[in-house]
Design a protein around this motif. Structure first.
Motif, PDB file in Angstrom:
ATOM      1  N   THR A  56       0.916  -1.130  -0.038  1.00  0.00           N
ATOM      2  CA  THR A  56       0.052  -0.158  -0.216  1.00  0.00           C
ATOM      3  C   THR A  56       0.801   1.317   0.027  1.00  0.00           C
ATOM      4  O   THR A  56       0.480   2.090  -0.587  1.00  0.00           O
ATOM      5  CB  THR A  56      -1.054  -0.099   1.183  1.00  0.00           C
ATOM      6  OG1 THR A  56      -1.820  -1.280   1.136  1.00  0.00           O
ATOM      7  CG2 THR A  56      -1.561   1.307   1.432  1.00  0.00           C
ATOM      8  N   ARG A  57       2.014   1.290   0.640  1.00  0.00           N
ATOM      9  CA  ARG A  57       2.893   2.297   0.748  1.00  0.00           C
ATOM     10  C   ARG A  57       3.402   2.666  -0.843  1.00  0.00           C
ATOM     11  O   ARG A  57       3.247   3.806  -1.163  1.00  0.00           O
ATOM     12  CB  ARG A  57       4.300   2.088   1.465  1.00  0.00           C
ATOM     13  CG  ARG A  57       5.062   3.366   1.673  1.00  0.00           C
ATOM     14  CD  ARG A  57       6.248   3.302   2.559  1.00  0.00           C
ATOM     15  NE  ARG A  57       6.258   2.483   3.555  1.00  0.00           N
ATOM     16  CZ  ARG A  57       7.286   1.959   4.190  1.00  0.00           C
ATOM     17  NH1 ARG A  57       8.500   2.267   3.669  1.00  0.00           N
ATOM     18  NH2 ARG A  57       7.246   1.276   5.200  1.00  0.00           N
ATOM     19  N   ARG A  60       0.665   4.260  -2.865  1.00  0.00           N
ATOM     20  CA  ARG A  60       0.168   5.481  -2.682  1.00  0.00           C
ATOM     21  C   ARG A  60       1.612   6.417  -3.110  1.00  0.00           C
ATOM     22  O   ARG A  60       1.436   7.704  -3.515  1.00  0.00           O
ATOM     23  CB  ARG A  60       0.069   5.599  -1.139  1.00  0.00           C
ATOM     24  CG  ARG A  60      -1.382   5.133  -0.754  1.00  0.00           C
ATOM     25  CD  ARG A  60      -1.417   5.544   0.606  1.00  0.00           C
ATOM     26  NE  ARG A  60      -3.028   4.862   1.040  1.00  0.00           N
ATOM     27  CZ  ARG A  60      -3.214   4.326   1.928  1.00  0.00           C
ATOM     28  NH1 ARG A  60      -2.369   4.165   3.381  1.00  0.00           N
ATOM     29  NH2 ARG A  60      -4.396   3.819   2.170  1.00  0.00           N
ATOM     30  N   GLU A  61       2.687   6.115  -2.472  1.00  0.00           N
ATOM     31  CA  GLU A  61       3.828   6.915  -2.978  1.00  0.00           C
ATOM     32  C   GLU A  61       4.205   7.003  -4.536  1.00  0.00           C
ATOM     33  O   GLU A  61       4.411   7.913  -5.208  1.00  0.00           O
ATOM     34  CB  GLU A  61       5.278   6.541  -2.329  1.00  0.00           C
ATOM     35  CG  GLU A  61       5.063   6.663  -0.979  1.00  0.00           C
ATOM     36  CD  GLU A  61       6.155   6.141  -0.153  1.00  0.00           C
ATOM     37  OE1 GLU A  61       7.193   5.396  -0.913  1.00  0.00           O
ATOM     38  OE2 GLU A  61       6.392   6.283   0.973  1.00  0.00           O
ATOM     39  N   ARG A  63       1.622   6.448  -6.853  1.00  0.00           N
ATOM     40  CA  ARG A  63       0.438   6.751  -7.478  1.00  0.00           C
ATOM     41  C   ARG A  63       0.002   5.539  -8.298  1.00  0.00           C
ATOM     42  O   ARG A  63      -0.337   5.996  -9.457  1.00  0.00           O
ATOM     43  CB  ARG A  63       0.389   7.979  -8.080  1.00  0.00           C
ATOM     44  CG  ARG A  63       0.576   9.148  -7.045  1.00  0.00           C
ATOM     45  CD  ARG A  63       0.465  10.437  -7.664  1.00  0.00           C
ATOM     46  NE  ARG A  63       0.222  11.530  -6.389  1.00  0.00           N
ATOM     47  CZ  ARG A  63       0.127  12.702  -6.458  1.00  0.00           C
ATOM     48  NH1 ARG A  63      -0.259  13.170  -7.656  1.00  0.00           N
ATOM     49  NH2 ARG A  63      -0.135  13.272  -5.557  1.00  0.00           N
ATOM     50  N   PRO A  65      -2.620   2.816  -8.242  1.00  0.00           N
ATOM     51  CA  PRO A  65      -3.568   2.711  -7.344  1.00  0.00           C
ATOM     52  C   PRO A  65      -3.993   0.996  -7.466  1.00  0.00           C
ATOM     53  O   PRO A  65      -4.427   0.657  -6.292  1.00  0.00           O
ATOM     54  CB  PRO A  65      -4.793   3.258  -7.846  1.00  0.00           C
ATOM     55  CG  PRO A  65      -4.504   3.482  -9.623  1.00  0.00           C
ATOM     56  CD  PRO A  65      -2.848   3.959  -9.362  1.00  0.00           C
ATOM     57  N   ALA A  80      -6.303   1.048  -4.132  1.00  0.00           N
ATOM     58  CA  ALA A  80      -5.661   1.595  -2.870  1.00  0.00           C
ATOM     59  C   ALA A  80      -6.226   2.970  -2.659  1.00  0.00           C
ATOM     60  O   ALA A  80      -6.427   3.461  -1.625  1.00  0.00           O
ATOM     61  CB  ALA A  80      -4.166   1.581  -2.828  1.00  0.00           C
ATOM     62  N   GLU A  81      -6.769   3.598  -3.738  1.00  0.00           N
ATOM     63  CA  GLU A  81      -7.118   5.006  -3.580  1.00  0.00           C
ATOM     64  C   GLU A  81      -8.549   4.889  -3.169  1.00  0.00           C
ATOM     65  O   GLU A  81      -9.160   5.842  -2.344  1.00  0.00           O
ATOM     66  CB  GLU A  81      -7.120   5.897  -4.938  1.00  0.00           C
ATOM     67  CG  GLU A  81      -5.544   6.205  -5.231  1.00  0.00           C
ATOM     68  CD  GLU A  81      -5.408   6.819  -6.801  1.00  0.00           C
ATOM     69  OE1 GLU A  81      -6.394   6.901  -7.342  1.00  0.00           O
ATOM     70  OE2 GLU A  81      -4.324   7.245  -6.832  1.00  0.00           O
TER      71      GLU A  81
END
Length: 119
Positions: A56-57, A60-61, A63, A65, A80-81
């Motif tokens: 998940t990190r 997010r980092e 971008r 998803p 994840a978004e």
């Protein structure tokens, strides 16, 4: 939502390896519960129940998803978004970690009290 082409998913991206990139590289305790694959670039990270929560990190980092399971017999996609499940296209093989690798893994690095360390 099943489509041949979805933004954020590259069916040709190959997995980055057979285990969590960050855990194997020394970021965290070095073991994972389950593995997740970035559907855009193939990065393999550990799930949110794992101590490192690297998948998940990464999503997010970077971008990127969409994550998918890198466990045998699982074929779901997670955004994840939006925190929604999706259906997606087949991805480049392999679609899971080696069957010889235990869960949790990797073999020899999982502590005896691993269940107490899950999120």
């Amino acid at each position: 939502m099943a489509q041949e082409q979805m933004p954020g998913i590259d069916p040709a991206a190959e997995p980055s390896g057979g285990g969590c990139v960050e855990c194997a590289g020394g970021d965290g305790p070095g073991w994972w519960f389950h593995l997740r694959r970035c559907a855009q670039c193939g990065h393999i990270g550990c799930c949110d129940s794992s101590p490192g929560q690297h998948a998940t990190r990464h999503a997010r980092e970077a971008r990127h998803p969409f994550l998918t399971s890198f466990e045998p017999g699982e074929d779901w996609f997670w955004n994840a978004e939006t925190e929604e499940l999706y259906e997606g296209p087949p991805l480049a093989p392999p679609t899971s970690h080696p069957a010889s690798q235990p869960t949790p893994g990797p073999e020899g690095l999982v502590p005896a009290d691993w269940q107490r360390q899950l999120h």
